[in-house]
Design a protein around this motif. Sequence first.
Motif, PDB file in Angstrom:
ATOM      1  N   ALA A 134       0.364  -0.805  -0.262  1.00 35.05           N
ATOM      2  CA  ALA A 134       0.182  -0.226   0.093  1.00 35.05           C
ATOM      3  C   ALA A 134       0.763   1.543  -0.228  1.00 35.05           C
ATOM      4  CB  ALA A 134      -1.117  -0.477   1.158  1.00 35.05           C
ATOM      5  N   GLN A 135       2.119   1.209   0.633  1.00 32.46           N
ATOM      6  CA  GLN A 135       2.820   2.371   0.565  1.00 32.46           C
ATOM      7  C   GLN A 135       3.232   2.540  -0.699  1.00 32.46           C
ATOM      8  OE1 GLN A 135       6.460   1.209   3.716  1.00 32.46           O
ATOM      9  NE2 GLN A 135       4.502   1.966   5.251  1.00 32.46           N
ATOM     10  N   SER A 136       3.888   1.662  -0.799  1.00 34.63           N
ATOM     11  CA  SER A 136       4.159   1.730  -2.692  1.00 34.63           C
ATOM     12  C   SER A 136       3.432   2.462  -3.507  1.00 34.63           C
ATOM     13  CB  SER A 136       4.715   0.138  -2.896  1.00 34.63           C
ATOM     14  OG  SER A 136       5.496   0.370  -4.580  1.00 34.63           O
ATOM     15  N   CYS A 137       2.125   2.141  -3.918  1.00 40.47           N
ATOM     16  CA  CYS A 137       1.073   2.611  -4.705  1.00 40.47           C
ATOM     17  C   CYS A 137       0.946   3.069  -4.051  1.00 40.47           C
ATOM     18  CB  CYS A 137       0.068   1.704  -4.107  1.00 40.47           C
ATOM     19  SG  CYS A 137       0.131   0.199  -4.946  1.00 40.47           S
ATOM     20  N   LEU A 138       0.783   3.972  -3.213  1.00 37.02           N
ATOM     21  CA  LEU A 138       0.103   5.046  -2.506  1.00 37.02           C
ATOM     22  C   LEU A 138       1.301   6.693  -3.287  1.00 37.02           C
ATOM     23  CD1 LEU A 138      -1.482   5.118   1.240  1.00 37.02           C
ATOM     24  CD2 LEU A 138      -2.490   5.625  -1.376  1.00 37.02           C
ATOM     25  N   GLN A 139       2.934   5.994  -2.447  1.00 33.83           N
ATOM     26  CA  GLN A 139       3.801   6.626  -2.805  1.00 33.83           C
ATOM     27  C   GLN A 139       3.576   6.951  -4.527  1.00 33.83           C
ATOM     28  OE1 GLN A 139       6.470   8.183  -0.562  1.00 33.83           O
ATOM     29  NE2 GLN A 139       6.483   9.459  -2.432  1.00 33.83           N
ATOM     30  N   ASN A 140       3.568   6.086  -5.101  1.00 32.96           N
ATOM     31  CA  ASN A 140       4.012   5.987  -6.663  1.00 32.96           C
ATOM     32  C   ASN A 140       2.556   6.984  -7.815  1.00 32.96           C
ATOM     33  OD1 ASN A 140       1.941   4.393 -10.041  1.00 32.96           O
ATOM     34  ND2 ASN A 140       4.100   4.370  -9.435  1.00 32.96           N
ATOM     35  N   ALA A 141       1.505   7.097  -6.737  1.00 34.73           N
ATOM     36  CA  ALA A 141       0.155   7.589  -7.076  1.00 34.73           C
ATOM     37  C   ALA A 141       0.461   9.616  -6.574  1.00 34.73           C
ATOM     38  CB  ALA A 141      -1.100   7.002  -6.311  1.00 34.73           C
ATOM     39  N   ALA A 142       1.188   9.705  -6.058  1.00 36.28           N
ATOM     40  CA  ALA A 142       1.672  10.592  -4.834  1.00 36.28           C
ATOM     41  C   ALA A 142       2.728  11.653  -6.253  1.00 36.28           C
ATOM     42  CB  ALA A 142       2.589  11.007  -3.647  1.00 36.28           C
ATOM     43  N   ASN A 143       3.672  10.793  -6.568  1.00 37.02           N
ATOM     44  CA  ASN A 143       4.829  11.180  -7.285  1.00 37.02           C
ATOM     45  C   ASN A 143       4.317  11.404  -9.008  1.00 37.02           C
ATOM     46  OD1 ASN A 143       6.771  11.198  -5.201  1.00 37.02           O
ATOM     47  ND2 ASN A 143       7.541   8.641  -6.011  1.00 37.02           N
ATOM     48  N   ALA A 144       3.501  10.130  -9.060  1.00 34.62           N
ATOM     49  CA  ALA A 144       2.680  10.628 -10.698  1.00 34.62           C
ATOM     50  C   ALA A 144       1.743  12.135 -11.255  1.00 34.62           C
ATOM     51  CB  ALA A 144       1.489   9.135 -10.541  1.00 34.62           C
ATOM     52  N   VAL A 145       0.890  12.263 -10.273  1.00 33.94           N
ATOM     53  CA  VAL A 145       0.211  13.674  -9.447  1.00 33.94           C
ATOM     54  C   VAL A 145       1.277  14.795  -9.626  1.00 33.94           C
ATOM     55  CG1 VAL A 145      -1.280  14.863  -8.286  1.00 33.94           C
ATOM     56  CG2 VAL A 145      -1.413  12.685  -8.812  1.00 33.94           C
ATOM     57  N   PHE A 146       2.691  14.242  -8.548  1.00 37.97           N
ATOM     58  CA  PHE A 146       3.185  15.809  -8.666  1.00 37.97           C
ATOM     59  C   PHE A 146       4.032  15.985  -9.989  1.00 37.97           C
ATOM     60  CE2 PHE A 146       7.647  16.801  -8.014  1.00 37.97           C
ATOM     61  CZ  PHE A 146       7.729  18.298  -6.849  1.00 37.97           C
ATOM     62  N   ASN A 147       4.399  14.754 -10.766  1.00 30.88           N
ATOM     63  CA  ASN A 147       4.942  15.301 -12.400  1.00 30.88           C
ATOM     64  C   ASN A 147       4.599  14.913 -13.281  1.00 30.88           C
ATOM     65  OD1 ASN A 147       7.479  14.123 -10.803  1.00 30.88           O
ATOM     66  ND2 ASN A 147       7.213  11.985 -11.523  1.00 30.88           N
ATOM     67  N   ALA A 148       2.756  14.990 -13.325  1.00 31.42           N
ATOM     68  CA  ALA A 148       1.708  15.559 -13.920  1.00 31.42           C
ATOM     69  C   ALA A 148       2.048  17.193 -14.262  1.00 31.42           C
ATOM     70  CB  ALA A 148       1.231  14.896 -13.992  1.00 31.42           C
ATOM     71  N   VAL A 149       1.015  17.613 -13.504  1.00 35.33           N
ATOM     72  CA  VAL A 149       1.147  18.435 -13.203  1.00 35.33           C
ATOM     73  C   VAL A 149       2.356  19.277 -13.205  1.00 35.33           C
ATOM     74  CG1 VAL A 149       0.537  20.673 -11.376  1.00 35.33           C
ATOM     75  CG2 VAL A 149      -0.790  18.844 -11.081  1.00 35.33           C
ATOM     76  N   GLN A 150       3.822  19.671 -13.069  1.00 34.44           N
ATOM     77  CA  GLN A 150       4.804  19.947 -13.190  1.00 34.44           C
ATOM     78  C   GLN A 150       4.966  19.267 -14.495  1.00 34.44           C
ATOM     79  OE1 GLN A 150       8.083  18.534 -11.324  1.00 34.44           O
ATOM     80  NE2 GLN A 150       8.793  21.070 -10.341  1.00 34.44           N
ATOM     81  N   TYR A 151       4.676  19.356 -15.584  1.00 35.88           N
ATOM     82  CA  TYR A 151       5.243  18.715 -16.704  1.00 35.88           C
ATOM     83  C   TYR A 151       4.071  19.670 -17.411  1.00 35.88           C
ATOM     84  CZ  TYR A 151       4.599  16.827 -20.865  1.00 35.88           C
ATOM     85  OH  TYR A 151       4.896  16.543 -22.783  1.00 35.88           O
TER      86      TYR A 151
END
Length: 126
Positions: free
Chosen positions: A40-57
Amino acid sequence: MDELMKTVLTACIPALTVVFGWALNKAVSIANGYISNKFAQSCLQNAANAVFNAVQYVNQTYVDALKEADKFDEDAQRVAYNRALAAAKKALTQETVTFIKETFGDLDSYLKPMIEAQVRSQKVYM
């Protein structure tokens, strides 16, 4: 004075991006401390990173140019959101997608508030 402020902000944005990225990772790390399930930790981290990078992009490739031209209207905001959502989904692992759907229901409903919060954070702090 407006040009000075723009120059100062332009110089500070890279540093603030690094600080904000560190803070996001720290917040997720703290939240992960309360979650004993490593998957669960890994999945939540993956989602947080994906959103951060997507918005920045999307900000760098779409929003900034429209704001410079003073053409960032409601339609452009909708397009920006859809681009960020698509980029975030593309960055998610299949395991994360499955975990979010099984745990929270709809993937889009889970990502939407994260994207909106990230947009707000990057707008305020960057």
